[in-house]
Design a protein around this motif. Structure first.
Motif, PDB file in Angstrom:
ATOM      1  N   GLN A 569      12.906  -6.952  12.926  1.00  0.00           N
ATOM      2  CA  GLN A 569      11.623  -7.535  13.364  1.00  0.00           C
ATOM      3  C   GLN A 569      11.226  -8.847  13.103  1.00  0.00           C
ATOM      4  O   GLN A 569      10.651  -9.517  13.686  1.00  0.00           O
ATOM      5  N   ALA A 570      11.724  -9.073  11.850  1.00  0.00           N
ATOM      6  CA  ALA A 570      11.267 -10.609  11.289  1.00  0.00           C
ATOM      7  C   ALA A 570      12.219 -11.546  12.017  1.00  0.00           C
ATOM      8  O   ALA A 570      11.584 -12.688  12.310  1.00  0.00           O
ATOM      9  N   GLU A 571      13.369 -11.234  12.509  1.00  0.00           N
ATOM     10  CA  GLU A 571      14.181 -12.215  13.088  1.00  0.00           C
ATOM     11  C   GLU A 571      13.597 -12.547  14.499  1.00  0.00           C
ATOM     12  O   GLU A 571      13.330 -13.789  15.026  1.00  0.00           O
ATOM     13  N   ALA A 572      13.207 -11.357  15.198  1.00  0.00           N
ATOM     14  CA  ALA A 572      12.549 -11.512  16.477  1.00  0.00           C
ATOM     15  C   ALA A 572      11.291 -12.461  16.272  1.00  0.00           C
ATOM     16  O   ALA A 572      10.633 -13.205  17.099  1.00  0.00           O
ATOM     17  N   LYS A 574      10.444 -14.557  14.130  1.00  0.00           N
ATOM     18  CA  LYS A 574      10.775 -16.038  14.031  1.00  0.00           C
ATOM     19  C   LYS A 574      10.842 -16.770  15.296  1.00  0.00           C
ATOM     20  O   LYS A 574      10.219 -17.760  15.647  1.00  0.00           O
ATOM     21  N   GLN A 575      11.279 -16.104  16.169  1.00  0.00           N
ATOM     22  CA  GLN A 575      11.655 -16.448  17.756  1.00  0.00           C
ATOM     23  C   GLN A 575      10.198 -16.708  18.316  1.00  0.00           C
ATOM     24  O   GLN A 575       9.921 -17.824  19.087  1.00  0.00           O
ATOM     25  N   ILE A 576       9.462 -15.789  18.240  1.00  0.00           N
ATOM     26  CA  ILE A 576       8.033 -15.766  18.710  1.00  0.00           C
ATOM     27  C   ILE A 576       7.057 -17.065  18.173  1.00  0.00           C
ATOM     28  O   ILE A 576       6.418 -17.479  18.804  1.00  0.00           O
ATOM     29  N   LEU A 577       7.293 -17.054  16.781  1.00  0.00           N
ATOM     30  CA  LEU A 577       6.510 -18.173  16.143  1.00  0.00           C
ATOM     31  C   LEU A 577       6.857 -19.497  16.672  1.00  0.00           C
ATOM     32  O   LEU A 577       6.130 -20.598  16.772  1.00  0.00           O
ATOM     33  N   GLU A 578       7.933 -19.612  17.733  1.00  0.00           N
ATOM     34  CA  GLU A 578       8.275 -20.954  18.153  1.00  0.00           C
ATOM     35  C   GLU A 578       7.758 -21.253  19.540  1.00  0.00           C
ATOM     36  O   GLU A 578       7.932 -22.393  19.868  1.00  0.00           O
ATOM     37  N   TRP A 579       7.204 -20.067  19.879  1.00  0.00           N
ATOM     38  CA  TRP A 579       6.530 -20.189  21.446  1.00  0.00           C
ATOM     39  C   TRP A 579       5.294 -21.154  21.363  1.00  0.00           C
ATOM     40  O   TRP A 579       4.533 -21.227  20.250  1.00  0.00           O
ATOM     41  N   ASP A 580       5.359 -22.275  22.181  1.00  0.00           N
ATOM     42  CA  ASP A 580       4.348 -23.292  22.037  1.00  0.00           C
ATOM     43  C   ASP A 580       2.754 -22.843  21.801  1.00  0.00           C
ATOM     44  O   ASP A 580       1.993 -23.312  21.041  1.00  0.00           O
TER      45      ASP A 580
END
Length: 729
Positions: A569-572, A574-580
């Motif tokens: 969940q956390a790794e996913a 982190k990717q979402i946090l990179e969305w603009d």
């Protein structure tokens, strides 16, 4: 392609209620022929013919009216003796999850005689009454004892007399009911001469005490026999009572009953009983066939798994009133149907009385659940979704295991499609939906899948609207793991702005959140409209959730609850946090039960990601939960205690940095309120400031008591808005 119009969708949804009398698909009462169903209506019990859509009253209310009073208010009913007798269940009371205790009446459809059974026993105390196959007797449980009643004379005979809260005859303890869905604990033999039944000895199981402080000025203690993880199970045995002699024979099943479970039992013929035995770790299953007259048991089928073996599918309706585990007999009783993951996928097998097996559904896909075996035509029907784990469709394949699976659901629109197939295999109640289409329903014929009530109107194509704000997506982790997710974007979404994200989690082996169903992205605890207020709402299914992605996906979480699911969940995230368009400073997470535990672990283990968390009814310490569930997925704490500690939120509580709202009902018999006291104590120890809300005398659902739901919604919403403000910036 175009969208279903609103009027049509509402009409077909209403049709579902009309066709089924309000019954869920799992509760349909099919006639023996499979050509029609029985329904409870205002004027009595009716028979609805599927082919010509006609309805006939078969049991009018005047037949259901005792002594000139009001007609019985029917909770459930069953026909016996080829439709000559009707068993009626009414005046029910809740026992743990369901209202499985009440009154029973028997109506003789020839004489129209209506009689109550169990007269003289405690009020509304009868459980699981069943009429014998010959129609002459009824058996039932009351106050932990098994009784039989002669329907002609009304004479009641106690078949057991030693039953009490700790010695349970004919039904089950809390753990068996919760984790195996075992409630109904006895069965008639096919010749009506014997009754087999479970007896559970909970005398060595310590009581957990719940305290009721609200109904009296003095507290009331409510004891629950509850085997915590690490504690040996309640020893179970199976007895067969001969009704002519009233003598009980306890079956000689090998093994230590305090280190095994007996989750399934079924008569094959008047002399043969089939029994499933699971070892305590639930990774070794044996099917015993017991010669009852000789009291000899032999293993005919055996299976092992490095992780665990599922007794039931999480797609089944395990909370249905009449749900019971059975051996589906085929080939005139010479074979039974079994589901196994032994080749890496959940498949259907035919197993003979000699133990020889045949794979029925070969291929790299999961059978979600078995629906029907049509031996005459040589087909087996089941739910599956090989291409998309968030959806569900009707498939069939040849009963002899030859050929490939054939998809029968028409390619009209994608989504989740449920079927209840008639015993004849000619008809089914169809119910379809997806995240932008309300549930629609109709009767269909099989195998052509023609819609019988709506005809060609049901063939209208569906186009995804542009304004739903919801979408499904897939994220790929560094190790190649693909996680399915859904996202509801804010109304009038502006990609140039940054929005807060609220994650909804469960993450454990008992549930998946990412399903293509209507309303899946609705937060029932939020008082308002999250999209209108400006939140991005997201849910992701990690490894270990029961998605139809193969055994390796589901079993990868073995001994890793609280770690693998949390890191996925956390790794996913982190990717979402990179969305603009995501604001990394406004990230919230919430969940209930196992999801509450995941919320705590995410907040504690990854404080740099999750700034706000709302945890409800969480297992804060894995060592507090019941042995069947926790040992199935985590092993025995006597052997790998470190895994339980590493996966428990309480271990990581010292790392809290963000905003925590922790909620628990004090009368939670499932996840005990003791979890709250332990976690609160640990947070205080480390000087952590948080908000805590106990709900007095509420259970795991936190639904009891006037004003509770409204209060919980306001508490949840106010906290979220305060610490994770909505809106784009």
């Amino acid at each position: 392609m175009r969208k279903f119009n609103t009027t049509f969708s509402r009409f077909v949804f209403a049709l579902l209620i009309l066709l089924t009398g309000g019954l869920k698909a799992q509760e349909l009462k099919w006639t023996t022929s499979g050509e029609s169903i029985y329904q409870i209506k205002a004027n009595g019990i009716t028979e609805y013919s599927i082919s010509d859509q006609s309805e006939t009253v078969v049991v009018p209310n005047e037949w259901l009216t005792p002594n000139g009073e009001e007609p019985l208010s029917i909770r459930d009913f069953s026909f016996y003796e080829e439709g000559q007798k009707l068993l009626i269940y009414t005046n029910t009371k809740r026992v743990w999850r369901l209202d499985t205790q009440g009154y029973y009446w028997v109506l003789d459809l020839d004489s129209k005689k209506l009689q109550q059974i169990g007269i003289g026993l405690p009020e509304s105390s009868l459980r699981f009454a069943k009429i014998s196959p010959d129609g002459k007797k009824a058996a039932y449980v009351s106050e932990y004892n098994l009784f039989v009643e002669d329907l002609n004379s009304g004479e009641i005979t106690a078949l057991t007399t030693d039953g009490n809260r700790k010695l349970i005859n004919g039904t089950f303890d809390w753990a068996y009911e919760e984790e195996f869905a075992c409630r109904d604990g006895f069965q008639w033999s096919p010749d009506s001469k014997k009754i087999s039944f479970w007896q559970l000895d909970a005398n060595q199981i310590r009581d957990f005490y719940m305290i009721n402080n609200t109904d009296s000025v003095y507290s009331q203690i409510i004891p629950v026999e509850y085997p915590k993880v690490g504690e040996s199970p309640s020893p179970a045995k199976i007895g067969v009572v001969d009704l002519s002699s009233q003598k009980t024979t306890w079956l000689d099943i090998p093994g230590d009953p305090a280190q095994h479970y007996l989750p399934r039992m079924e008569w094959n013929n008047p002399d043969l009983l089939f029994i499933q035995q699971l070892n305590r770790k639930q990774n070794h299953s044996k099917i015993y066939v017991v010669d009852v007259p000789k009291n000899q048991a032999r293993v005919i089928y055996e299976e092992k798994d490095e992780a665990w073996i599922d007794v039931m599918s999480t797609w089944d309706n395990v909370y249905a009133l009449t749900y019971r585990h059975r051996f589906p007999w085929v080939s005139e009783g010479k074979e039974f149907v079994w589901l196994s993951e032994k080749d890496g996928w959940r498949h259907v097998y035919r197993v003979g009385l000699d133990g020889k097996e045949q794979l029925v559904t070969p291929g790299e896909y999961d059978v979600i659940n078995l629906l029907h075996v049509d031996e005459a035509e040589g087909w087996v029907y089941f739910h599956a979704s090989p291409e998309n784990a968030t959806q569900k469709y009707l498939y069939r394949t040849r009963w002899d295991g030859s050929g490939e699976a054939e998809k029968l659901t028409p390619p009209v629109w994608e989504g989740t499609h449920d079927y209840q197939i008639s015993p004849s295999g000619k008809f089914a109640l169809y119910r379809g939906q997806n995240h932008y289409t309300r549930p629609i329903a109709d009767w269909i014929s099989l195998p052509d899948h023609d819609f019988l009530s709506m005809g060609e109107q049901m063939g209208v194509s569906v186009n995804k609207p542009d304004d739903t704000g919801m979408e499904f997506f897939t994220l790929t982790l560094d190790d190649g793991t693909e996680m399915d997710g859904w996202m509801v974007k804010p109304t009038n979404f502006d990609p140039t702005k940054k929005y807060p994200v609220v994650f909804y989690v469960y993450t454990e082996p008992w549930g998946a959140n990412v399903k293509d169903t209507y309303g899946v992205g609705r937060n029932r605890l939020y008082d308002g409209d999250m999209a209108e207020d400006g939140y991005i709402y997201i849910s992701l299914d990690n490894r270990g959730t029961p998605a139809p992605k193969g055994r390796a996906w589901r079993k990868s979480i073995y001994r890793k609850i609280g770690r693998l699911n949390i890191s996925d969940q956390a790794e996913a995230a982190k990717q979402i946090l990179e969305w603009d368009y995501v604001d990394p400073e406004r990230i919230a997470v919430w969940g209930w039960s196992g999801g509450g535990s995941a919320t705590l672990n995410l907040l504690f283990q990854y404080p740099e990601i999750y700034k706000t968390g709302i945890s409800i009814a969480a297992v804060a310490n894995q060592l507090t939960y019941d042995n069947i569930y926790q040992e199935r997925y985590m092993g025995l704490p006597q052997e790998n205690l470190e895994d339980f500690i590493a996966g428990s939120p309480i271990t990581h509580a010292k790392n809290l940095e963000g905003n925590l709202l922790y909620i628990h009902g004090t009368a939670d018999d499932n996840v005990h309120y003791a979890n709250a006291d332990m976690l609160v104590n640990e947070l205080i120890k480390h000087g952590k400031v948080f908000q805590f809300m106990p709900y007095p005398n509420r259970s795991h659902s936190i639904s009891e008591g006037e004003g509770t739901n409204a209060h919980l919604r306001k508490l949840y919403t106010d906290f979220l808005k305060k610490h994770c403000p909505p809106g784009g910036i």
